[in-house]
Scaffold this motif. Structure first.
Motif, short mmCIF file in Angstrom:
data_model
loop_
_atom_site.label_atom_id
_atom_site.label_comp_id
_atom_site.label_asym_id
_atom_site.label_seq_id
_atom_site.Cartn_x
_atom_site.Cartn_y
_atom_site.Cartn_z
N GLU A 314 0.83 -1.21 0.00
CA GLU A 314 0.00 0.00 0.00
C GLU A 314 0.86 1.25 0.00
N ALA A 315 1.96 1.20 0.74
CA ALA A 315 2.88 2.35 0.78
C ALA A 315 3.49 2.58 -0.60
N VAL A 316 3.83 1.50 -1.30
CA VAL A 316 4.37 1.61 -2.66
C VAL A 316 3.34 2.23 -3.59
N ALA A 320 3.85 5.69 -5.51
CA ALA A 320 3.84 5.70 -6.97
C ALA A 320 2.79 6.67 -7.50
N THR A 321 1.64 6.69 -6.88
CA THR A 321 0.58 7.60 -7.30
C THR A 321 1.02 9.05 -7.12
N LYS A 328 3.41 1.96 -13.60
CA LYS A 328 4.47 0.97 -13.38
C LYS A 328 4.14 -0.02 -12.25
N LEU A 329 3.00 0.17 -11.60
CA LEU A 329 2.66 -0.69 -10.46
C LEU A 329 2.44 -2.15 -10.88
N ALA A 330 1.95 -2.35 -12.10
CA ALA A 330 1.73 -3.73 -12.55
C ALA A 330 3.04 -4.49 -12.63
N LEU A 353 10.33 1.48 -9.74
CA LEU A 353 9.84 2.84 -9.57
C LEU A 353 10.93 3.86 -9.26
N GLY A 354 12.12 3.35 -8.91
CA GLY A 354 13.19 4.27 -8.53
C GLY A 354 12.93 4.95 -7.20
#
Length: 533
Positions: A314-316, A320-321, A328-330, A353-354
């Motif tokens: 969830e934090a990722v 990312a959002t 890139k989440l997929a 995601l860097g």
């Protein structure tokens, strides 16, 4: 002077080899062939003594297995109550075919220090109840057989004939400690008459079914080891006793350890960078509230909100959002499947995601060291699949069950294991069945039938022996104290002894209390023939 065994080496080896063959043959029987063991028959043979005594629970276990398989074929369920009293069990035999021995009920009624179900009673509490009930069943079966054999075949056609030998399903809780304690408890249960044992994934010493916070589960690996230990013990005994593998992650807020990477996706951590920088722990917030004399519950809720509590995934997603990288989440998800550790998830987030995602699961830990845990239906499914090869039925404990969660769980496990998988389920005593949880009036009325269609073959209502019995005793007490013997005679005694087709059994009834059986012993000793046919 020592006396060595007279058994020759050749005879010893031949006996050992024969035991191996017997075990291998046993494992191919219809009852055992679905079990996938990680050990060999040679290992089990080496753990047995030179003589394996027949297990007293085997006939009941095989009876239970056949019964549940028949239910599974017909999409029906065996329905029963929790019980601890042999007198009550004797009456259940008129309508039910199994008995459940609840640890919670045993803790209330069979413990020197009764209390709420925290599994803090001695490990042999439930085995002692099983022993008492099983011996009561055997006695009722014995006195009924003697009574019926004193009748002619024509008389027996209309005489009472109940199956008192109902298979007993026993609450094994969390095994009560180390693996050897769990194995000893399983040994006692099987040797004292339990046809099935259920084992759960709750944490020893941290079981909490009261209204406060704190239900805690153990890592997946520890749960799997518990089931392995019980199965190994049953193999050593040569016991047919079934294992109901119960998973309690539903409504669990804590997990004892993060040692198993299969649990990492569900462990919660703080994501607020300020909290991470200052290492501002939940424990510190609670200590500050205690020192200030303010509400601990409120301080806890405020900390959890301000800490940005979330799982790492969830934090990722949130990071990312915020960075405009949702597309890139997929790719991140593809790299972080079941069993991916937190370290691997961090690396995947960095590679895809860097991002160095702010997340620390140490900050929310409890005073006892538990990690905060988020239960989902998926966690229950995953654990069910891990232990399924060594167990006979899967059981998800769901307090205040959501209809859609129940449906999702049973469908997912069935899809993974095949339509032959059987399930068990326990209903609580104060569930409101709200429509917001999917329980329309029609579904509530047909709840047990719906579960049967999901593959649930055994359903228990453990609370009746508190709710129902207490209600009836309260009613009888009011009748007696208000009207005395006259009221008792009219409202209790007369309906009981004149009830058709069979009056309520009681000690005034010689056939039930064993008076006729006692007379038969005297007659047999005197040389009389006591059986008519």
């Amino acid at each position: 002077m020592t006396i060595p065994s007279t058994e020759s080496l050749e005879a010893e080896q031949a006996s050992f080899d024969a035991t191996i063959r017997d075990i291998e043959t046993w494992w191919q029987t219809p009852r055992q062939q679905h079990v996938k063991r990680p050990w060999t028959a040679r290992t089990v043979a080496a753990l047995r003594g030179s003589q394996t005594l027949p297990c007293v629970s085997n006939p009941a276990a095989l009876k239970l297995w056949d019964m549940l398989k028949e239910h599974h074929k017909n999409r029906t369920s065996e329905l029963t109550f929790g019980a601890t009293d042999p007198v009550g069990v004797s009456q259940m035999a008129k309508y039910m075919r199994t008995v459940y021995v609840s640890g919670g009920l045993s803790g209330f009624s069979e413990n020197s220090y009764p209390g709420m179900d925290h599994a803090d009673y001695p490990w042999d509490t439930v085995p002692k109840v099983v022993d008492k009930l099983f011996r009561g069943q055997v006695w009722h079966d014995q006195r009924q057989r003697q009574l019926r054999m004193a009748m002619t075949p024509e008389e027996r056609k209309t005489a009472e004939h109940w199956d008192y030998l109902m298979p007993i399903i026993a609450d094994g809780d969390m095994g009560f400690g180390s693996l050897t304690v769990g194995m000893k408890a399983a040994k006692a249960l099987a040797e004292l008459g339990a046809a099935a044992i259920h084992i759960d994934d709750l944490a020893l010493g941290l079981k909490k079914f009261t209204t406060g916070q704190g239900r805690t589960v153990v890592p997946t690996s520890e749960y799997a080891d518990r089931v392995k230990a019980i199965r190994l013990q049953l193999d050593v005994l040569g016991a047919e006793t079934l294992i109901f593998a119960r998973c309690d992650t539903d409504h669990a807020e804590f997990i004892t350890s993060v040692t198993d990477s299969r649990d990492h996706a569900y462990v919660l951590g703080a994501t607020n960078p300020v909290f991470l920088e200052k290492h501002y722990t939940l424990r510190r917030a609670i200590d500050e509230a205690v020192e200030a004399g303010t509400s601990v519950a409120e301080a806890r809720a405020v900390w959890m909100k301000d800490a940005g509590l979330a799982s790492f995934d969830e934090a990722v997603s949130n990071a990312a959002t915020a960075a405009g990288l949702s597309d890139k989440l997929a790719d991140y998800t593809a790299r972080t499947g079941y069993g991916t550790s937190l370290q691997q998830r961090r690396a995947a987030a960095k590679a895809v995601l860097g991002l160095d995602v702010a997340f620390e699961w140490e900050l929310p830990r409890s005073a006892q060291g538990q990690y905060l845990f988020r239960q989902t239906v998926q966690t229950i499914v995953e654990r069910a699949l891990v232990v399924a090869p060594l167990s006979d039925l899967s059981w998800s404990r769901m307090d205040l069950p959501n209809y859609y969660d129940l449906k999702a769980y049973h469908e997912a496990v069935t899809a993974a294991l095949g339509p032959e998988r059987m399930f068990a389920f326990a209903w609580g005593g104060e569930w409101p069945f709200p429509e917001s949880a999917g329980w329309t009036e029609e579904r509530r009325k047909n709840a047990s039938k719906i579960l049967s269609e999901f593959g649930v073959v055994w359903q228990v209502q453990p609370m009746y022996m508190i709710q129902g019995v207490n209600m009836e005793i309260e009613r009888a007490a009011a009748i007696w104290t208000a009207g005395g013997m006259g009221a008792y005679y009219e409202q209790i005694q007369t309906p009981a002894v004149t009830r058709k087709p069979f009056k309520v059994d009681g000690y005034e009834k010689m056939s039930w209390c064993g008076g006729i059986l006692s007379d038969a012993f005297f007659a047999a000793v005197a040389g009389e023939e006591i059986a008519k046919q």
